[in-house]
Design a protein around this motif. Sequence first.
Motif, PDB file in Angstrom:
ATOM      1  N   LEU A   4      -1.921 -14.887  -1.092  1.00 25.41           N
ATOM      2  CA  LEU A   4      -2.346 -14.281   0.171  1.00 25.41           C
ATOM      3  C   LEU A   4      -2.530 -15.350   1.237  1.00 25.41           C
ATOM      4  O   LEU A   4      -3.116 -16.397   0.979  1.00 25.41           O
ATOM      5  CB  LEU A   4      -3.673 -13.542  -0.020  1.00 25.41           C
ATOM      6  N   GLN A   5      -2.061 -15.072   2.429  1.00 23.49           N
ATOM      7  CA  GLN A   5      -2.279 -15.980   3.556  1.00 23.49           C
ATOM      8  C   GLN A   5      -3.708 -15.810   4.052  1.00 23.49           C
ATOM      9  O   GLN A   5      -4.341 -14.767   3.852  1.00 23.49           O
ATOM     10  CB  GLN A   5      -1.287 -15.668   4.683  1.00 23.49           C
ATOM     11  N   ASP A   6      -4.227 -16.825   4.714  1.00 19.27           N
ATOM     12  CA  ASP A   6      -5.610 -16.805   5.182  1.00 19.27           C
ATOM     13  C   ASP A   6      -5.914 -15.592   6.058  1.00 19.27           C
ATOM     14  O   ASP A   6      -6.941 -14.945   5.901  1.00 19.27           O
ATOM     15  CB  ASP A   6      -5.947 -18.093   5.949  1.00 19.27           C
ATOM     16  N   LYS A   7      -5.013 -15.251   6.984  1.00 17.60           N
ATOM     17  CA  LYS A   7      -5.258 -14.106   7.866  1.00 17.60           C
ATOM     18  C   LYS A   7      -5.287 -12.799   7.075  1.00 17.60           C
ATOM     19  O   LYS A   7      -6.099 -11.920   7.353  1.00 17.60           O
ATOM     20  CB  LYS A   7      -4.231 -14.044   9.000  1.00 17.60           C
ATOM     21  N   ASP A   8      -4.418 -12.678   6.059  1.00 21.40           N
ATOM     22  CA  ASP A   8      -4.418 -11.486   5.220  1.00 21.40           C
ATOM     23  C   ASP A   8      -5.677 -11.428   4.363  1.00 21.40           C
ATOM     24  O   ASP A   8      -6.264 -10.357   4.167  1.00 21.40           O
ATOM     25  CB  ASP A   8      -3.180 -11.456   4.315  1.00 21.40           C
ATOM     26  N   ARG A   9      -6.100 -12.576   3.876  1.00 21.16           N
ATOM     27  CA  ARG A   9      -7.310 -12.662   3.064  1.00 21.16           C
ATOM     28  C   ARG A   9      -8.524 -12.172   3.873  1.00 21.16           C
ATOM     29  O   ARG A   9      -9.328 -11.394   3.375  1.00 21.16           O
ATOM     30  CB  ARG A   9      -7.505 -14.114   2.594  1.00 21.16           C
ATOM     31  N   GLU A  10      -8.642 -12.609   5.119  1.00 18.16           N
ATOM     32  CA  GLU A  10      -9.778 -12.189   5.954  1.00 18.16           C
ATOM     33  C   GLU A  10      -9.716 -10.705   6.284  1.00 18.16           C
ATOM     34  O   GLU A  10     -10.732 -10.020   6.287  1.00 18.16           O
ATOM     35  CB  GLU A  10      -9.851 -13.038   7.226  1.00 18.16           C
ATOM     36  N   CYS A  46       4.753 -11.537 -13.997  1.00 21.32           N
ATOM     37  CA  CYS A  46       3.464 -11.333 -14.672  1.00 21.32           C
ATOM     38  C   CYS A  46       2.387 -12.263 -14.107  1.00 21.32           C
ATOM     39  O   CYS A  46       1.304 -11.805 -13.756  1.00 21.32           O
ATOM     40  CB  CYS A  46       3.601 -11.551 -16.179  1.00 21.32           C
ATOM     41  N   SER A  47       2.693 -13.539 -14.017  1.00 19.35           N
ATOM     42  CA  SER A  47       1.657 -14.462 -13.540  1.00 19.35           C
ATOM     43  C   SER A  47       1.320 -14.212 -12.075  1.00 19.35           C
ATOM     44  O   SER A  47       0.154 -14.292 -11.673  1.00 19.35           O
ATOM     45  CB  SER A  47       2.064 -15.922 -13.767  1.00 19.35           C
ATOM     46  N   GLU A  48       2.311 -13.838 -11.266  1.00 17.11           N
ATOM     47  CA  GLU A  48       2.058 -13.541  -9.859  1.00 17.11           C
ATOM     48  C   GLU A  48       1.233 -12.266  -9.698  1.00 17.11           C
ATOM     49  O   GLU A  48       0.366 -12.190  -8.830  1.00 17.11           O
ATOM     50  CB  GLU A  48       3.378 -13.401  -9.089  1.00 17.11           C
ATOM     51  N   THR A  49       1.495 -11.272 -10.548  1.00 16.74           N
ATOM     52  CA  THR A  49       0.720 -10.031 -10.494  1.00 16.74           C
ATOM     53  C   THR A  49      -0.735 -10.305 -10.847  1.00 16.74           C
ATOM     54  O   THR A  49      -1.651  -9.844 -10.159  1.00 16.74           O
ATOM     55  CB  THR A  49       1.320  -8.976 -11.444  1.00 16.74           C
ATOM     56  N   ARG A  50      -0.932 -11.077 -11.892  1.00 15.83           N
ATOM     57  CA  ARG A  50      -2.297 -11.440 -12.278  1.00 15.83           C
ATOM     58  C   ARG A  50      -2.985 -12.201 -11.140  1.00 15.83           C
ATOM     59  O   ARG A  50      -4.119 -11.880 -10.754  1.00 15.83           O
ATOM     60  CB  ARG A  50      -2.278 -12.302 -13.538  1.00 15.83           C
ATOM     61  N   GLN A  51      -2.292 -13.186 -10.586  1.00 16.29           N
ATOM     62  CA  GLN A  51      -2.877 -13.998  -9.519  1.00 16.29           C
ATOM     63  C   GLN A  51      -3.233 -13.145  -8.306  1.00 16.29           C
ATOM     64  O   GLN A  51      -4.315 -13.284  -7.733  1.00 16.29           O
ATOM     65  CB  GLN A  51      -1.927 -15.125  -9.115  1.00 16.29           C
ATOM     66  N   LEU A  52      -2.350 -12.235  -7.920  1.00 17.35           N
ATOM     67  CA  LEU A  52      -2.604 -11.394  -6.756  1.00 17.35           C
ATOM     68  C   LEU A  52      -3.836 -10.517  -6.975  1.00 17.35           C
ATOM     69  O   LEU A  52      -4.691 -10.393  -6.090  1.00 17.35           O
ATOM     70  CB  LEU A  52      -1.383 -10.534  -6.439  1.00 17.35           C
TER      71      LEU A  52
END
Length: 152
Positions: A4-10, A46-52
């Motif tokens: 996630l980008q910082d702006k999306d995270r906020e 799989c790893s990207e799904t978990r991370q997201l």
Amino acid sequence: MALLQDKDREQLRETFANELRDEVTIVVFTQGESPLPAPATECGYCSETRQLMEEFADLSDKLRVEVHDFQGEPEVAARYNIDKIPAIALVGPDGVDHGIRFFGIPAGYEAGTIITDLALLSKGETQLSPATIEELLALERDVHLQVFLTPT
């Protein structure tokens, strides 16, 4: 590296703060992602799904993530009727599995769907009309409904 980008995270932090009422559990099924020994085979995303999903959970104390290895924990996969990976099961604040599943990584347009589902599940709400709910309650047998999404 964060997905996630910082702006999306906020923006998500604010959305979750405003939209989540009760805790929702995000149950992620991957392969080779847990400390349990499992056969080494590939699982695209799989790893990207978990991370997201972990990044989502880091943005709200109302989101909890459980990670299970599809091959290493077949009894858990069977309990959630998971037959492919990566997979996500959403479990409501009541601990009841309502059958909400996502297969594949919820990236792009699919991310909006899972975010909406998290909020609705957290509040115990639906966007179905009263007429639709009435029709569904009148069903005399279980129905297996699948919705497939693609931006193309």
